[in-house]
Design a protein around this motif. Structure first.
Motif, short mmCIF file in Angstrom:
data_model
loop_
_atom_site.label_atom_id
_atom_site.label_comp_id
_atom_site.label_asym_id
_atom_site.label_seq_id
_atom_site.Cartn_x
_atom_site.Cartn_y
_atom_site.Cartn_z
N UNK A 1 160.79 134.94 46.73
CA UNK A 1 161.24 135.76 47.85
C UNK A 1 162.74 135.89 47.70
N UNK A 2 163.24 137.12 47.59
CA UNK A 2 164.68 137.36 47.48
C UNK A 2 165.15 137.99 48.78
N UNK A 3 166.09 137.33 49.44
CA UNK A 3 166.70 137.85 50.66
C UNK A 3 167.98 138.57 50.25
N UNK A 4 168.03 139.87 50.52
CA UNK A 4 169.17 140.69 50.11
C UNK A 4 170.22 140.74 51.23
N UNK A 5 171.44 141.11 50.87
CA UNK A 5 172.56 141.14 51.80
C UNK A 5 172.34 142.12 52.95
N UNK A 6 171.51 143.15 52.74
CA UNK A 6 171.25 144.12 53.81
C UNK A 6 170.09 143.68 54.71
N UNK A 7 169.70 142.42 54.60
CA UNK A 7 168.66 141.78 55.41
C UNK A 7 167.24 142.25 55.08
N UNK A 8 167.06 142.90 53.94
CA UNK A 8 165.72 143.23 53.48
C UNK A 8 165.24 142.11 52.57
N UNK A 9 163.95 142.11 52.27
CA UNK A 9 163.34 141.06 51.46
C UNK A 9 162.57 141.69 50.32
N UNK A 10 162.69 141.10 49.14
CA UNK A 10 161.91 141.50 47.99
C UNK A 10 160.97 140.37 47.60
N UNK A 11 159.82 140.72 47.10
CA UNK A 11 158.84 139.72 46.69
C UNK A 11 158.50 139.91 45.23
N UNK A 12 158.30 138.80 44.54
CA UNK A 12 157.96 138.87 43.13
C UNK A 12 157.28 137.62 42.63
N UNK A 13 157.17 137.54 41.31
CA UNK A 13 156.53 136.41 40.62
C UNK A 13 157.33 136.05 39.39
N UNK A 14 157.30 134.77 39.05
CA UNK A 14 157.95 134.29 37.84
C UNK A 14 157.00 134.35 36.65
N UNK A 15 157.57 134.63 35.51
CA UNK A 15 156.83 134.60 34.24
C UNK A 15 157.72 133.89 33.23
N UNK A 16 157.10 133.36 32.20
CA UNK A 16 157.86 132.69 31.14
C UNK A 16 158.76 133.70 30.47
N UNK A 17 160.00 133.33 30.29
CA UNK A 17 160.98 134.19 29.64
C UNK A 17 161.54 133.53 28.41
N UNK A 18 162.70 133.99 27.98
CA UNK A 18 163.36 133.38 26.84
C UNK A 18 163.70 131.92 27.14
N UNK A 19 163.91 131.11 26.12
CA UNK A 19 164.27 129.71 26.37
C UNK A 19 165.46 129.61 27.31
N UNK A 20 165.33 128.74 28.32
CA UNK A 20 166.40 128.53 29.28
C UNK A 20 166.42 129.54 30.40
#
Length: 99
Positions: free
Chosen positions: A37-56
């Motif tokens: 859940x990403x809370x943005x500065x304009x008080x809106x919210x974004x939703x997402x999911x994590x996936x494996x990415x590059x090392x680190x």
């Protein structure tokens, strides 16, 4: 799975943006499939999911959303990697996903 809560200092993400929030110190315990859940500065919210990415790093698949001013933001994928800070847990740096 656990929801990871992050905060953005702007109304959208872009390369070079930084994310903070209570989930950053738990970076080492994140898992693929975790909700984000990403809370943005304009008080809106974004939703997402994590996936494996590059090392680190992790890939964040963020769903389409609208800003508070009504601007449509298409679904996006971002690469998140740690940006250490000498006085604390640091932030996450937003980057374009590797090709």
């Amino acid at each position: 799975m656990t929801a990871r809560h992050l905060q953005a200092g702007d109304s959208h993400l872009y390369p070079g943006a930084r994310l903070g929030g209570r989930s950053v110190p738990d970076w080492a315990h994140w898992q693929a499939g975790d909700a984000v859940v990403v809370e943005f500065a304009d008080l809106t919210v974004g939703e997402g999911r994590l996936a494996v990415g590059p090392p680190g790093g992790w890939l964040l698949h963020l769903a389409a959303r609208s800003t508070a001013k009504g601007a449509a933001i298409a679904a996006q994928t971002w690469w998140l990697d740690p940006h250490p800070h000498p006085l604390g847990p640091g932030l996450l740096r937003v980057r374009r996903p590797p090709a």
